[in-house]
Motif scaffolding. Structure first.
Motif, PDB file in Angstrom:
ATOM      1  N   UNK A  86      16.927  13.529   1.332  1.00  0.00           N
ATOM      2  CA  UNK A  86      16.780  14.166   2.647  1.00  0.00           C
ATOM      3  C   UNK A  86      15.284  14.324   2.914  1.00  0.00           C
ATOM      4  N   UNK A  87      14.766  13.619   3.954  1.00  0.00           N
ATOM      5  CA  UNK A  87      13.386  13.808   4.389  1.00  0.00           C
ATOM      6  C   UNK A  87      13.392  14.918   5.437  1.00  0.00           C
ATOM      7  N   UNK A  88      12.729  16.031   5.135  1.00  0.00           N
ATOM      8  CA  UNK A  88      12.833  17.238   5.947  1.00  0.00           C
ATOM      9  C   UNK A  88      11.491  17.551   6.623  1.00  0.00           C
ATOM     10  N   UNK A 111      13.908  25.571  11.131  1.00  0.00           N
ATOM     11  CA  UNK A 111      12.852  24.732  10.568  1.00  0.00           C
ATOM     12  C   UNK A 111      13.249  24.195   9.193  1.00  0.00           C
ATOM     13  N   UNK A 112      12.364  23.367   8.615  1.00  0.00           N
ATOM     14  CA  UNK A 112      12.686  22.705   7.359  1.00  0.00           C
ATOM     15  C   UNK A 112      12.795  23.635   6.174  1.00  0.00           C
ATOM     16  N   UNK A 113      11.958  24.678   6.131  1.00  0.00           N
ATOM     17  CA  UNK A 113      11.991  25.616   5.005  1.00  0.00           C
ATOM     18  C   UNK A 113      13.313  26.384   4.980  1.00  0.00           C
ATOM     19  N   UNK A 114      13.717  26.903   6.146  1.00  0.00           N
ATOM     20  CA  UNK A 114      14.973  27.656   6.201  1.00  0.00           C
ATOM     21  C   UNK A 114      16.169  26.767   5.877  1.00  0.00           C
ATOM     22  N   UNK A 115      16.158  25.519   6.382  1.00  0.00           N
ATOM     23  CA  UNK A 115      17.267  24.600   6.107  1.00  0.00           C
ATOM     24  C   UNK A 115      17.346  24.277   4.617  1.00  0.00           C
ATOM     25  N   UNK A 116      16.184  24.102   3.961  1.00  0.00           N
ATOM     26  CA  UNK A 116      16.163  23.804   2.522  1.00  0.00           C
ATOM     27  C   UNK A 116      16.717  24.959   1.709  1.00  0.00           C
ATOM     28  N   UNK A 117      16.317  26.179   2.073  1.00  0.00           N
ATOM     29  CA  UNK A 117      16.816  27.360   1.357  1.00  0.00           C
ATOM     30  C   UNK A 117      18.338  27.454   1.485  1.00  0.00           C
ATOM     31  N   UNK A 121      15.394  16.701  -1.704  1.00  0.00           N
ATOM     32  CA  UNK A 121      14.768  17.077  -0.432  1.00  0.00           C
ATOM     33  C   UNK A 121      13.264  16.847  -0.531  1.00  0.00           C
ATOM     34  N   UNK A 122      12.738  16.014   0.378  1.00  0.00           N
ATOM     35  CA  UNK A 122      11.315  15.670   0.401  1.00  0.00           C
ATOM     36  C   UNK A 122      10.727  16.183   1.714  1.00  0.00           C
ATOM     37  N   UNK A 123       9.696  17.001   1.620  1.00  0.00           N
ATOM     38  CA  UNK A 123       9.080  17.603   2.806  1.00  0.00           C
ATOM     39  C   UNK A 123       8.217  16.579   3.536  1.00  0.00           C
ATOM     40  N   UNK A 124       8.196  16.660   4.877  1.00  0.00           N
ATOM     41  CA  UNK A 124       7.304  15.853   5.711  1.00  0.00           C
ATOM     42  C   UNK A 124       6.571  16.802   6.659  1.00  0.00           C
ATOM     43  N   UNK A 125       5.254  16.880   6.534  1.00  0.00           N
ATOM     44  CA  UNK A 125       4.501  17.797   7.381  1.00  0.00           C
ATOM     45  C   UNK A 125       3.072  17.323   7.516  1.00  0.00           C
ATOM     46  N   UNK A 152      10.410  26.826  -1.599  1.00  0.00           N
ATOM     47  CA  UNK A 152      11.664  26.815  -0.851  1.00  0.00           C
ATOM     48  C   UNK A 152      12.749  25.993  -1.543  1.00  0.00           C
ATOM     49  N   UNK A 153      12.351  25.207  -2.556  1.00  0.00           N
ATOM     50  CA  UNK A 153      13.330  24.411  -3.289  1.00  0.00           C
ATOM     51  C   UNK A 153      13.251  22.927  -3.031  1.00  0.00           C
TER      52      UNK A 153
END
Length: 621
Positions: free
Chosen positions: A221-223, A231-237, A269-273, A287-288
């Motif tokens: 999941x690219x978030x 947002x991405x942090x809340x969805x990941x948690x 889960x891979x963060x994109x920012x 956030x995990x």
């Protein structure tokens, strides 16, 4: 070794007294001491500009060690500019370019390159390679080779990808590139959890990503970090709080596997920012999230992450069902063999063409009559065809003129009528009537418009639309306090918009909600704190107007956002915004909004000129 200085005097002190000689210096255009350059005033003012500082540093470095090459200097521009801004135009003319751009144009011999902010690492690395290793062309060639996309990648790493991204431009770009890598775009309702297939599914916010993970299996999941609704942090948690039984896999029940296997097979889960600071990276991991990719998206990095996590997942899945993966390997081998055969055929065909050309050239040298005649015939055939067509058209026109007596003029009239009818149909289809004599909005209502938007694509789009309505783009340095002519000014974030509103009066401010440095809500709150009398109005004196007129003639702030919920609209109006527009920009809606507010302000000016008249009902308007 890298050292930083916060002022020109500190930079000179480091080089002159510290005994340290740099090979390259990056100087900020922030230190240009010139009025109207859009940079906040400093106290005390800078003693020299970037060019003077660069020449002083180069002089000190040469005096310290003349055997080494001269100091290489690059200029960091505070605002985004294009290369044409620096390369074109006379350095001394008032063409609207900022002082930083003019400084770079005047000192091309000093600055090897100009870097727009925020700095992009690849641009700096390319400059270092080109300057010190003389390998700029080699680096570009290697990057071009690495950027080649192949469908074999998706066959080698059969992964089901989920991309959570709210920006439509980024969505289209990501879908297109991942499709070329072998991950076709698949809608949520078309997914089949009983099969292992390569695919990519795109959702527009964190809430949809959270719901998609509960419904289907995804390997990666690219978030995106900043998205509407969730947002991405809340969805990941929320995803990490799901029990292991909520995750499904085509080959096994993840909850029944070992702890290490569960960690690998569950969604990665891979963060994109765009925020690449260590604190932002730590926030993602806290956030995990398991990995991190910075924006703008580097597809070489995407391939690297997919290869890394795909290898780990493939090892476990191969052990569970080796026959299935042997079938995948055989199909991949067949595809590669077919590709090699295709390249071989193309190479053989190209070689035959070259040999044929060489043979024809040899025959011409030997004076072979047949080859010469054939070549001449081929060249003459096209000329003869063109001449024959020209003669046929001329004969047809002459026959029509002789038969109808002026048929050629009638034909021209018919063509003009057909063209006018076609244009009328096109205008009606677009929902507007073409009337060249109708005044444009910019001529009908003289208004200054400020657009706060960080996305370059959206900036160009809205500039083009407003220009057609009669609001030509201007720079802040071109505005005069008493000039009431219609124009458009672009601000790249909320902070720049706030600074512009403090200096000049704007009738309409289009405010994007999500921007770096300062968002639209915070910028609006600060703009509403500006006292009306602190900003010069080009057409009246604010302090002499009634409270009602001041409320009407103050800057009208209109929110622009992709969030279309009632709660988002209420939040915008609560901070002091006057109206609301959803993205993507609708030309008809934009024209309607500007017409309504332009008419309201025009009536308010009539009231200001005639104090005995009654103020128009704002609620009714």
């Amino acid at each position: 070794e890298v050292r930083a200085a916060h002022s020109p005097s500190e930079a000179i002190k480091i080089v002159s007294e510290g005994g340290w000689r740099p090979d390259m210096a990056l100087l900020s255009s922030h230190y240009i001491a010139a009025p109207g350059n859009g940079v906040a005033e400093q106290d005390p003012p800078p003693v020299m500009d970037a060019a003077q500082l660069g020449r002083k540093l180069r002089e000190l470095c040469t005096a310290a060690d003349a055997s080494k090459p001269a100091l290489t200097i690059g200029l960091m521009l505070d605002n985004y500019v294009e290369a044409d801004d620096i390369d074109g135009g006379d350095d001394d003319e008032d063409d609207g370019r900022s002082p930083a751009v003019k400084l770079a144009a005047r000192n091309k011999d000093l600055f090897v390159q100009s870097f727009p902010k925020p700095l992009v690492l690849s641009n700096v690395l390319d400059a270092l390679h080109t300057t010190f290793l003389n390998t700029g062309e080699k680096v570009a060639k290697i990057r071009k080779q690495r950027a080649k996309l192949s469908v074999f990648f998706g066959k080698k790493y059969p992964l089901r990808l989920l991309m959570a991204e709210d920006n439509l431009v980024n969505q289209k770009l990501i879908k297109r590139v991942l499709s070329k890598l072998g991950y076709p775009v698949t809608a949520l309702e078309d997914l089949d959890d009983s099969k292992i297939v390569s695919s990519v599914t795109v959702v527009s916010n964190g809430k949809l990503a959270y719901e998609a993970v509960q419904q289907h299996h995804f390997d990666v999941v690219f978030m995106d970090m900043q998205m509407p609704v969730m947002d991405g942090v809340e969805a990941t948690i929320k995803i990490n709080q799901l029990p292991m039984t909520a995750f499904r896999h085509p080959l096994c029940t993840i909850a029944e596997q070992s702890e290490e296997t569960q960690r690998v097979l569950r969604p990665t889960i891979i963060a994109m920012t765009a925020n690449a600071m260590p604190a932002d990276r730590k926030k993602c991991f806290d956030a995990g999230m398991q990995d991190y990719v910075s924006k703008p998206v580097n597809f070489e990095k995407i391939q690297e992450k997919l290869s890394e996590w795909g290898t780990a997942k493939n090892q476990i899945c191969r052990a569970m069902k080796p026959s299935l993966y042997r079938m995948w390997d055989e199909e991949l081998a067949r595809m590669r063999l077919a590709e090699e055969q295709k390249k071989t055929r193309q190479g053989r065909k190209g070689k035959e063409v070259e040999e044929k050309k060489k043979s024809n050239a040899d025959d011409d040298v030997d004076g072979t009559a047949a080859a010469t005649n054939t070549t001449t015939k081929k060249k003459m055939t096209m000329s003869e065809k063109l001449a024959a067509r020209k003669k046929a058209r001329a004969a047809a026109r002459a026959a029509e003129a002789a038969a109808g007596g002026g048929g050629e003029g009638d034909d021209e009239t018919d063509k003009a009528s057909a063209k006018a009818a076609r244009q009328k149909r096109l205008a009606a289809r677009r929902g507007r009537k073409k009337d060249d004599n109708a005044p444009k909005l910019g001529e009908q209502y003289q208004m200054r418009i400020l657009v706060a938007e960080d996305n370059l694509v959206n900036q160009k789009l809205i500039k083009r639309i407003l220009a057609r309505m009669g609001f030509k783009e201007k720079k802040m340095s071109q505005l005069q306090p008493k000039d009431a002519s219609s124009c458009t000014v672009i601000a790249i974030n909320g902070k720049v918009a706030l600074e512009a509103a403090q200096k000049m009066h704007f009738d309409i401010i289009f405010m994007d909600m999500e921007m770096p440095i300062m968002g639209g809500l915070e910028s609006t709150e600060n703009i509403r704190k500006i006292a009306p009398e602190d900003v010069v109005h080009p057409r009246c004196t604010f302090s002499k107007l009634s409270r009602e007129l001041q409320m009407t003639l103050r800057p009208t702030i209109i929110a622009m956002t992709a969030n279309a919920n009632a709660s988002d609209r209420k939040r915008c109006l609560d901070v002091g915004m006057d109206d609301y527009m959803t993205k993507p920009i609708n030309v008809t809606k934009l024209n309607e909004v500007l017409g309504q507010w332009g008419a309201l302000k025009a009536k308010a000016f009539d009231v200001a000129d005639e104090p005995t008249l009654v103020m128009p009902d704002l609620d009714a308007m």
